[in-house]
Structure formats: C-alpha cells, structure tokens
Design an enzyme around this catalytic site. Structure first.
Site, short mmCIF file in Angstrom:
data_model
loop_
_atom_site.label_atom_id
_atom_site.label_comp_id
_atom_site.label_asym_id
_atom_site.label_seq_id
_atom_site.Cartn_x
_atom_site.Cartn_y
_atom_site.Cartn_z
CD1 TRP A 102 -2.22 -2.22 1.68
CD2 TRP A 102 -2.97 -1.18 -0.15
NE1 TRP A 102 -3.21 -3.00 1.13
CE2 TRP A 102 -3.70 -2.39 0.02
CE3 TRP A 102 -3.27 -0.37 -1.24
CZ2 TRP A 102 -4.70 -2.78 -0.87
CZ3 TRP A 102 -4.28 -0.77 -2.13
CH2 TRP A 102 -4.98 -1.96 -1.93
CG ASP A 172 -3.20 3.77 4.12
OD1 ASP A 172 -4.24 3.58 4.78
OD2 ASP A 172 -2.98 3.24 3.01
CE LYS A 196 -9.03 -3.04 3.41
NZ LYS A 196 -7.92 -2.22 3.05
C1 LIG Z 1 -7.34 -1.70 1.69
C2 LIG Z 1 -6.26 -0.71 1.79
C3 LIG Z 1 -6.09 0.33 0.86
C4 LIG Z 1 -6.95 0.47 -0.36
O1 LIG Z 1 -8.26 0.76 -0.04
P1 LIG Z 1 -9.36 1.01 -1.18
O2 LIG Z 1 -10.54 1.41 -0.37
O3 LIG Z 1 -9.55 -0.28 -1.91
O4 LIG Z 1 -8.86 2.09 -2.06
C5 LIG Z 1 -5.08 1.24 1.07
N1 LIG Z 1 -4.27 1.14 2.14
C6 LIG Z 1 -4.38 0.15 3.04
C7 LIG Z 1 -3.45 0.11 4.20
C8 LIG Z 1 -5.38 -0.79 2.90
O5 LIG Z 1 -5.51 -1.78 3.81
#
Ligand SMILES: *Cc1c(COP(=O)(O)O)cnc(C)c1O
Length: 361
Positions: A102, A172, A196
């Site tokens: 990511w 993030d 998540k």
């Molecule tokens: C799932 C995830 C993403 C991407 O998320 P989307 O909603 O599919 O754009 C980005 N960063 C992390 C750490 C993730 O777990």
C-alpha cells in the site's frame, strides 16, 4: 442461519449486532416512515446520523478540536491520489516510506503531479521489516512524509509513530484505525478506508490538522478540495449515506465495547493466539516478518508448499473459517483479525492450525 468466522482482509467482518440493527432499521428508520437510504442527506434524520457518527469517532479516537474529520466517498486509494493535490505544490517534494504494497500504491498515485520520493523502502528484504528511522532520506522542504501504519498485505506494522520534525506525518491507517489508542497529534493527517475496521466499503475517513487545509495545493475541482469539503461538513455533493450510517453504528459499537483500550487488549490476545500457532509449529507454518513489527491486524503465513496452502484454505472454509487465502502478491495464507473478529475466532483458527498440522505435517 450460521455466521462463520470471517477472516477477510476487506471488505471485512462486521459486528453481528450492527448488521442486525441495520436489518431492523432497513425498512423504516425510527418512525420516519422511510429507510435512512431513502432520505435526503440534508434532512434532519440524516444530519443527526452524520453528526453523531463524527462525534462518536472523535470520542473513540480522542481527536482534538483543531483536527477536522472528513467523510469521503471512494476508498483509501482515492485519498492517496488527492493528498498531493491538496497538500503539495505542483512538483513539490513529498517523502514516502514504503513498507509494503500500500505504500507503493500511495507513491504511485502521487508521482504524476509531485516529486514523490522513496525516503526508505523495505522492498529489498521482501517487506519483512521496517527500515530504521536513522536511514530515512527526508527532505526539510518536503510537503509531508507518508507512511502506511499497517501494511494489510505484508503484515508489517509500525510499533510507534516516527518523528518527522516540522514536516507533517501523513499516515494510511486503513487497516489499523481504532485497533489501539493512537496520539492523533503526532500526525498531520490520518486516513482510512472504512471497510477494514470501521464499517462498510464506499466511505473513508480523513482526520487532518486544520492549519494544513490552508495550503493552496494544486489546481483541482472543488469536489476534490478537502478545505471545501471540511467547510461543508463533507457534503459538497450527496455523500454515501448508507455507508456513513453503518460506519456510525460500528463506531458506536466500539465505544460500547470499551473503546480503543478494550480493542488493543483484545487484539493483542487474538494476534498472540495465531502467532503462537505459527511459532510453535516447528517450521510447518512460517511468518517471516521481524517480530518487532509484526502486524496485530493481518497475519500472513505460509505452509511448506502451495498444495498444502490450497488444502488449508479449503478445509478451513469447510470448518467455518472463511477467506484465509493470502493476497495474490504474496500468496500463502492471511488471517485478518479486525476489531469485529471475536477472540473465539482467533482461537478457533489456532486450534484448526494445530489439527491441520497433525494430519498434514
Ligand atoms: C485496503 C487498503 C487500501 C486500499 O483501499 P481502497 O478502499 O480499496 O482504495 C489502502 N491502504 C491500506 C493500508 C489498505 O488496507
């Protein structure tokens, strides 16, 4: 009906009580005569739902008043693309610490409009560790430093927020938000897709220090302007109302369970159950991540070969343990243990692992 233990990495398991409440309110929200999905986002019912969700999230994460909370349509990847447009000048430098898949995605979204630099990367060792802070190549003129608090695919998680001096830290938190207490003040900006740990896909959260919203950024449509979004309570256009409502129910549930302190303790026990099953298997199960930065939320691991990986996933599913197949980027198995996964789920997985090894080891 039987709900299995769902180890999906995202969209992920939600608390059953939340789903039941949503089911009960689907046809009629309170005595409104209509479902929340059928009502105007400008009406009193939805405004109350939206502001309660924000108030609850602020309480859950102890978000200071000088931070704005935005609820945005789209996912974390969308936010990754909007960060440089909102917080960096055209061509300005920003530093990215890449500790997994990511982090790579984040820098990819930014590279076309800013000077996005890899300040440090764990790629050389297969993203099994986090490069030591001393070795990071940070620029004093960078717009921000970007990290991924928890790498959902590689299972690598920061143990603490790194120091970045006067350059704001952007993080993030998609797969780790609300999993443990966090000091929001250590960050300029925190973002997370909801699917998540916070609720359903289709909505994301941005927590941003208000002074950063004064940055001019780059030419962009108003709908992509976080300052405008903040000024209009995240309602420049129709927000994803159903997702916002479900997020609100999930956050409320987390508060009722005891908040982030409760989940930190619970999540530590869940992760310990699975890591012990790995480490105690005499090498039958392997996780290569440096123990100091092993993820509490997402645990990737491998059996001796792909035939066994596939058999494990299939037999686990038959035993009521869903979605354990690893991400295609790394293969193997991945167990995601978000807040809504009960301790019994992690224990059931650990017991299944021991049993599977006995029959296949
Ligand atoms: C799932 C995830 C993403 C991407 O998320 P989307 O909603 O599919 O754009 C980005 N960063 C992390 C750490 C993730 O777990």
């Amino acid at each position: 009906m039987s709900r299995a233990f769902n180890f999906s990495a995202g969209p992920a398991t939600l608390p059953e009580v939340v789903l039941r409440q949503a089911q009960a309110e689907m046809l009629e929200f309170g005595d409104a005569g209509a479902s929340i999905v059928e009502m105007s986002h400008r009406g009193p019912e939805f405004i109350a739902v939206a502001s309660q969700a924000e108030a609850d999230l602020r309480q859950l994460l102890s978000i200071p008043e000088d931070y704005a909370v935005l609820f945005t349509a789209g996912g974390a990847t969308t936010i990754q693309a909007l960060l440089p447009l909102n917080f960096a000048a055209p061509g300005q430098r920003a530093d990215y610490v890449v500790t997994g898949h990511w982090g790579k995605t984040a820098i990819k979204q930014a590279s076309h409009c800013i000077d996005a630099r890899v300040a440090a990367s764990g790629e050389a060792d297969g993203f099994t560790s986090i490069p030591a802070r001393e070795g990071w190549q940070l620029g004093a003129d960078a717009a921000y430093v970007h990290i991924t608090d928890n790498e959902t695919i590689h299972g690598v998680q920061f143990a603490a927020a790194p120091e970045t001096g006067d350059v704001p830290l952007f993080a993030d938190f998609s797969s780790s938000i609300a999993s443990a207490p966090l000091d929001v003040r250590k960050y300029g900006l925190i973002y997370a897709g909801a699917q998540k740990n916070l609720g359903p896909v289709g909505i994301s959260v941005v927590i941003v220090r208000r002074d950063l919203l004064q940055r001019p950024g780059q030419p962009r449509a108003d709908i992509f302007n976080y300052a405008s979004l903040a000024a209009r309570d995240s309602m420049l256009n129709t927000p994803p109302t159903w997702n916002w409502y479900l997020l609100g129910l999930t956050v409320r549930w987390m508060l009722e369970q005891g908040g982030v302190e409760h989940f930190a303790a619970l999540n530590a026990r869940k992760a310990a159950a699975v890591y012990q099953a790995i480490d105690g298997s005499g090498g039958f199960y392997r996780n290569a991540v440096d123990p100091a930065v092993r993820s509490v939320m997402n645990i990737p691991f491998f059996l001796p070969d792909d035939t066994l990986n596939a058999r494990f996933v299939a037999q686990a599913k038959a035993a009521g343990l869903l979605a354990l197949k690893g991400h295609k980027a790394v293969g193997g198995i991945r167990a995601s243990l978000y807040n809504a996964m009960p301790l019994a789920g992690a224990q059931a997985l650990a017991a299944f692992m021991a049993d599977f090894q006995q029959h296949n080891g």
